[in-house]
Design a protein around this motif. Structure first.
Motif, PDB file in Angstrom:
ATOM      1  N   MET A  90      10.383 -14.404 -16.799  1.00  0.00           N
ATOM      2  CA  MET A  90       9.998 -13.070 -17.270  1.00  0.00           C
ATOM      3  C   MET A  90       8.785 -12.565 -16.491  1.00  0.00           C
ATOM      4  O   MET A  90       8.745 -11.415 -16.053  1.00  0.00           O
ATOM      5  CB  MET A  90       9.704 -13.106 -18.771  1.00  0.00           C
ATOM      6  N   MET A  91       7.814 -13.440 -16.294  1.00  0.00           N
ATOM      7  CA  MET A  91       6.630 -13.075 -15.533  1.00  0.00           C
ATOM      8  C   MET A  91       6.980 -12.864 -14.062  1.00  0.00           C
ATOM      9  O   MET A  91       6.486 -11.933 -13.410  1.00  0.00           O
ATOM     10  CB  MET A  91       5.570 -14.172 -15.667  1.00  0.00           C
ATOM     11  N   LYS A  92       7.875 -13.702 -13.552  1.00  0.00           N
ATOM     12  CA  LYS A  92       8.256 -13.639 -12.144  1.00  0.00           C
ATOM     13  C   LYS A  92       8.837 -12.279 -11.775  1.00  0.00           C
ATOM     14  O   LYS A  92       8.447 -11.684 -10.767  1.00  0.00           O
ATOM     15  CB  LYS A  92       9.280 -14.738 -11.854  1.00  0.00           C
ATOM     16  N   PHE A  93       9.744 -11.768 -12.575  1.00  0.00           N
ATOM     17  CA  PHE A  93      10.398 -10.515 -12.250  1.00  0.00           C
ATOM     18  C   PHE A  93       9.536  -9.308 -12.610  1.00  0.00           C
ATOM     19  O   PHE A  93       9.366  -8.398 -11.800  1.00  0.00           O
ATOM     20  CB  PHE A  93      11.757 -10.436 -12.951  1.00  0.00           C
ATOM     21  N   ALA A  94       8.982  -9.295 -13.821  1.00  0.00           N
ATOM     22  CA  ALA A  94       8.196  -8.136 -14.246  1.00  0.00           C
ATOM     23  C   ALA A  94       6.902  -8.006 -13.441  1.00  0.00           C
ATOM     24  O   ALA A  94       6.528  -6.906 -13.019  1.00  0.00           O
ATOM     25  CB  ALA A  94       7.890  -8.235 -15.739  1.00  0.00           C
ATOM     26  N   CYS A  95       6.220  -9.126 -13.218  1.00  0.00           N
ATOM     27  CA  CYS A  95       4.960  -9.087 -12.464  1.00  0.00           C
ATOM     28  C   CYS A  95       5.213  -8.716 -11.010  1.00  0.00           C
ATOM     29  O   CYS A  95       4.414  -7.984 -10.413  1.00  0.00           O
ATOM     30  CB  CYS A  95       4.258 -10.440 -12.561  1.00  0.00           C
ATOM     31  N   PHE A  96       6.299  -9.193 -10.445  1.00  0.00           N
ATOM     32  CA  PHE A  96       6.623  -8.838  -9.072  1.00  0.00           C
ATOM     33  C   PHE A  96       6.838  -7.333  -8.941  1.00  0.00           C
ATOM     34  O   PHE A  96       6.333  -6.700  -8.010  1.00  0.00           O
ATOM     35  CB  PHE A  96       7.878  -9.583  -8.615  1.00  0.00           C
ATOM     36  N   GLU A  97       7.582  -6.762  -9.880  1.00  0.00           N
ATOM     37  CA  GLU A  97       7.845  -5.324  -9.855  1.00  0.00           C
ATOM     38  C   GLU A  97       6.536  -4.534  -9.884  1.00  0.00           C
ATOM     39  O   GLU A  97       6.317  -3.627  -9.081  1.00  0.00           O
ATOM     40  CB  GLU A  97       8.700  -4.928 -11.064  1.00  0.00           C
ATOM     41  N   LEU A  98       5.659  -4.894 -10.821  1.00  0.00           N
ATOM     42  CA  LEU A  98       4.399  -4.167 -10.979  1.00  0.00           C
ATOM     43  C   LEU A  98       3.485  -4.371  -9.774  1.00  0.00           C
ATOM     44  O   LEU A  98       2.863  -3.424  -9.283  1.00  0.00           O
ATOM     45  CB  LEU A  98       3.699  -4.622 -12.257  1.00  0.00           C
ATOM     46  N   THR A  99       3.394  -5.622  -9.301  1.00  0.00           N
ATOM     47  CA  THR A  99       2.527  -5.921  -8.162  1.00  0.00           C
ATOM     48  C   THR A  99       2.978  -5.176  -6.915  1.00  0.00           C
ATOM     49  O   THR A  99       2.154  -4.625  -6.165  1.00  0.00           O
ATOM     50  CB  THR A  99       2.507  -7.433  -7.887  1.00  0.00           C
ATOM     51  N   LEU A 100       4.281  -5.133  -6.690  1.00  0.00           N
ATOM     52  CA  LEU A 100       4.811  -4.426  -5.532  1.00  0.00           C
ATOM     53  C   LEU A 100       4.447  -2.949  -5.589  1.00  0.00           C
ATOM     54  O   LEU A 100       4.020  -2.347  -4.598  1.00  0.00           O
ATOM     55  CB  LEU A 100       6.329  -4.599  -5.477  1.00  0.00           C
ATOM     56  N   GLU A 101       4.588  -2.376  -6.773  1.00  0.00           N
ATOM     57  CA  GLU A 101       4.252  -0.960  -6.952  1.00  0.00           C
ATOM     58  C   GLU A 101       2.770  -0.703  -6.691  1.00  0.00           C
ATOM     59  O   GLU A 101       2.396   0.262  -6.017  1.00  0.00           O
ATOM     60  CB  GLU A 101       4.624  -0.540  -8.374  1.00  0.00           C
ATOM     61  N   LEU A 102       1.912  -1.593  -7.211  1.00  0.00           N
ATOM     62  CA  LEU A 102       0.467  -1.418  -7.041  1.00  0.00           C
ATOM     63  C   LEU A 102       0.040  -1.617  -5.589  1.00  0.00           C
ATOM     64  O   LEU A 102      -0.860  -0.921  -5.102  1.00  0.00           O
ATOM     65  CB  LEU A 102      -0.287  -2.394  -7.947  1.00  0.00           C
ATOM     66  N   LEU A 103       0.661  -2.572  -4.896  1.00  0.00           N
ATOM     67  CA  LEU A 103       0.317  -2.799  -3.492  1.00  0.00           C
ATOM     68  C   LEU A 103       0.610  -1.572  -2.647  1.00  0.00           C
ATOM     69  O   LEU A 103      -0.196  -1.176  -1.801  1.00  0.00           O
ATOM     70  CB  LEU A 103       1.075  -4.017  -2.954  1.00  0.00           C
ATOM     71  N   TYR A 104       1.768  -0.975  -2.870  1.00  0.00           N
ATOM     72  CA  TYR A 104       2.113   0.223  -2.099  1.00  0.00           C
ATOM     73  C   TYR A 104       1.239   1.419  -2.493  1.00  0.00           C
ATOM     74  O   TYR A 104       0.971   2.299  -1.683  1.00  0.00           O
ATOM     75  CB  TYR A 104       3.590   0.565  -2.281  1.00  0.00           C
ATOM     76  N   LYS A 105       0.768   1.413  -3.732  1.00  0.00           N
ATOM     77  CA  LYS A 105      -0.029   2.544  -4.208  1.00  0.00           C
ATOM     78  C   LYS A 105      -1.484   2.456  -3.768  1.00  0.00           C
ATOM     79  O   LYS A 105      -2.099   3.461  -3.399  1.00  0.00           O
ATOM     80  CB  LYS A 105       0.061   2.632  -5.727  1.00  0.00           C
ATOM     81  N   TYR A 106      -2.058   1.239  -3.804  1.00  0.00           N
ATOM     82  CA  TYR A 106      -3.504   1.109  -3.590  1.00  0.00           C
ATOM     83  C   TYR A 106      -3.906   0.308  -2.352  1.00  0.00           C
ATOM     84  O   TYR A 106      -5.050   0.394  -1.916  1.00  0.00           O
ATOM     85  CB  TYR A 106      -4.143   0.438  -4.812  1.00  0.00           C
ATOM     86  N   VAL A 107      -3.021  -0.498  -1.789  1.00  0.00           N
ATOM     87  CA  VAL A 107      -3.406  -1.382  -0.688  1.00  0.00           C
ATOM     88  C   VAL A 107      -2.775  -0.958   0.639  1.00  0.00           C
ATOM     89  O   VAL A 107      -3.478  -0.803   1.641  1.00  0.00           O
ATOM     90  CB  VAL A 107      -3.026  -2.849  -1.004  1.00  0.00           C
ATOM     91  N   VAL A 108      -1.476  -0.775   0.650  1.00  0.00           N
ATOM     92  CA  VAL A 108      -0.785  -0.381   1.885  1.00  0.00           C
ATOM     93  C   VAL A 108      -1.211   1.041   2.261  1.00  0.00           C
ATOM     94  O   VAL A 108      -1.124   1.952   1.435  1.00  0.00           O
ATOM     95  CB  VAL A 108       0.740  -0.454   1.707  1.00  0.00           C
ATOM     96  N   PRO A 109      -1.689   1.253   3.485  1.00  0.00           N
ATOM     97  CA  PRO A 109      -2.276   2.552   3.847  1.00  0.00           C
ATOM     98  C   PRO A 109      -1.277   3.675   4.120  1.00  0.00           C
ATOM     99  O   PRO A 109      -1.688   4.777   4.455  1.00  0.00           O
ATOM    100  CB  PRO A 109      -3.076   2.229   5.111  1.00  0.00           C
ATOM    101  N   LYS A 110       0.011   3.402   4.003  1.00  0.00           N
ATOM    102  CA  LYS A 110       1.005   4.458   4.236  1.00  0.00           C
ATOM    103  C   LYS A 110       2.189   4.276   3.290  1.00  0.00           C
ATOM    104  O   LYS A 110       2.390   3.178   2.743  1.00  0.00           O
ATOM    105  CB  LYS A 110       1.482   4.422   5.694  1.00  0.00           C
ATOM    106  N   PRO A 111       2.964   5.314   3.069  1.00  0.00           N
ATOM    107  CA  PRO A 111       4.111   5.217   2.156  1.00  0.00           C
ATOM    108  C   PRO A 111       5.115   4.168   2.613  1.00  0.00           C
ATOM    109  O   PRO A 111       5.227   3.880   3.810  1.00  0.00           O
ATOM    110  CB  PRO A 111       4.728   6.617   2.206  1.00  0.00           C
ATOM    111  N   ARG A 112       5.852   3.629   1.656  1.00  0.00           N
ATOM    112  CA  ARG A 112       6.829   2.592   1.975  1.00  0.00           C
ATOM    113  C   ARG A 112       7.866   3.074   2.994  1.00  0.00           C
ATOM    114  O   ARG A 112       8.286   2.319   3.864  1.00  0.00           O
ATOM    115  CB  ARG A 112       7.551   2.133   0.708  1.00  0.00           C
ATOM    116  N   ALA A 113       8.271   4.331   2.874  1.00  0.00           N
ATOM    117  CA  ALA A 113       9.299   4.866   3.769  1.00  0.00           C
ATOM    118  C   ALA A 113       8.852   4.837   5.230  1.00  0.00           C
ATOM    119  O   ALA A 113       9.684   4.805   6.137  1.00  0.00           O
ATOM    120  CB  ALA A 113       9.656   6.295   3.364  1.00  0.00           C
ATOM    121  N   GLU A 114       7.525   4.837   5.456  1.00  0.00           N
ATOM    122  CA  GLU A 114       7.000   4.822   6.822  1.00  0.00           C
ATOM    123  C   GLU A 114       6.710   3.415   7.335  1.00  0.00           C
ATOM    124  O   GLU A 114       6.329   3.237   8.489  1.00  0.00           O
ATOM    125  CB  GLU A 114       5.730   5.665   6.899  1.00  0.00           C
ATOM    126  N   CYS A 115       6.861   2.398   6.475  1.00  0.00           N
ATOM    127  CA  CYS A 115       6.594   1.015   6.874  1.00  0.00           C
ATOM    128  C   CYS A 115       7.779   0.445   7.646  1.00  0.00           C
ATOM    129  O   CYS A 115       8.930   0.748   7.345  1.00  0.00           O
ATOM    130  CB  CYS A 115       6.334   0.147   5.644  1.00  0.00           C
TER     131      CYS A 115
END
Length: 359
Positions: free
Chosen positions: A232-257
């Motif tokens: 449960m933690m593996k799937f839900a936490c991965f989803e949230l972490t991925l979203e947060l990384l693209y929002k606050y850490v990755v300097p460009k939108p996912r579509a441009e990566c």
């Protein structure tokens, strides 16, 4: 609905992949999803999208779920086998803290007593058990997400998508652990009881002779206690972490990566999720290790004998192991999806009806 779910579940195994016709724009399989799919709670997890019209099957079809099972088999079986040395030392730290002081000491002592080959002890039941577990974990996770989204309806499926992640992963892991438990018992017996057996073929008859067939499932309940919260933690936490990384850490939108950049983000999100998974499920993991080492004791007896602090033995190597496992599993699972040309699940999007009501 429940009968339809189990009919579809059975169909996954009695309908060969080669006999399923899955054309991207053809009719949907009537037993799997309705012609109109409401919001399905998926993130865009693929490292690279399959070009439109080149998909090997239709999203939500029997073949789609079968191919996801293949991805789960490859990702879980390969990664768990790869970290067998870490798993071996982790188990020994949990059951014999007096002899094995820490991760490095455990590795050195194992090599000294058994040679380098000793670090691979238990690789065969690990490969078989976790391949079976991964097949059910990932394949049924995809299946349950589709059905739970249908049950809730389009708007509620969007609003409560995190709960769907949690419910789908818990449901999938329930069945996955039934497939895993026998080989997990064999693996732990080989790794923690020195001199018991050098190979799986030697261990299984000995376990049957000593404890009967119950030896292979006596750890099922604590295994559920360990694996269901972990998954449960593996799937839900991965989803949230991925979203947060693209929002606050990755300097460009996912579509441009680039594909490589997306893989790095996927691996990072998987590793972070793995750390949380290890902490949440660790006490139950210690109980499973001790339970399969000893004879004639229950999970409650083991927990009482260990005490609260005793159930945290081997946490550091397990964090390293589970973090690496989780990251690699997402990486490989996405890679298999690309290689098999499995269509990208639709990303979460607020339904037009809900936008109108909220507006």
């Amino acid at each position: 609905m429940l009968s339809t779910l189990f009919n579809s579940f059975a169909h996954l195994f009695y309908s060969p992949v080669s006999s399923v016709k899955c054309e991207a724009n053809n009719q949907r399989h009537p037993d799997i999803i309705s012609p109109h799919i409401p919001f399905l709670p998926y993130r865009q997890l693929m490292a690279a999208a399959v070009a439109p019209g080149e998909e090997s099957c239709e999203f939500g079809s029997v073949k789609y779920f079968q191919l996801c099972m293949i991805g789960g088999l490859i990702s879980c079986g390969s990664t768990h086998t790869f970290v067998t040395p870490l798993d071996l030392v982790k188990c020994r730290l949990q059951v014999d803290k007096a002899k094995y002081k820490n991760l490095v000491h455990g590795l050195k002592l194992t090599i000294k007593e058994e040679g380098v080959r000793g670090l691979a002890r238990g690789w065969a039941p690990t490969l078989i058990g976790y391949s079976a577990q991964g097949t059910f974990k990932f394949g049924l996770y995809e299946l349950f997400k589709v059905y739970y989204a249908k049950i809730l309806g389009e708007e509620n499926a969007y609003l409560y998508r995190t709960y769907i992640y949690l419910a789908a992963s818990a449901s999938a892991e329930f069945f996955a652990d039934i497939a895993l438990c026998p080989m997990e018992a064999v693996k732990i017996k080989m790794q923690t009881t020195q001199g018991f057996a050098n190979t799986m073929r030697e261990a299984i008859p000995k376990m049957v002779a000593e404890e009967g067939a119950t030896a292979f499932y006596k750890g099922l309940v604590p295994l559920w206690m360990r694996q269901i919260p972990y998954t449960m933690m593996k799937f839900a936490c991965f989803e949230l972490t991925l979203e947060l990384l693209y929002k606050y850490v990755v300097p460009k939108p996912r579509a441009e990566c680039t594909k490589g950049e997306q893989l790095v983000v996927t691996f990072a999100a998987g590793y972070i999720a793995g750390v949380f998974c290890a902490v949440v499920s660790h006490p139950a993991d210690v109980v499973v290790s001790k339970l399969n080492q000893a004879k004639g004791v229950s999970a409650l007896d083991v927990a009482k004998s260990l005490g609260f602090m005793g159930m945290w033995g081997g946490l550091v190597p397990r964090i390293i192991m589970i973090g690496t496992l989780t990251a690699l599993q997402w990486f490989i699972y996405d890679g298999v999806k690309v290689a098999l040309r499995i269509p990208r699940p639709p990303p979460p999007e607020m339904p037009a009806s809900l936008k109108a009501r909220m507006g």
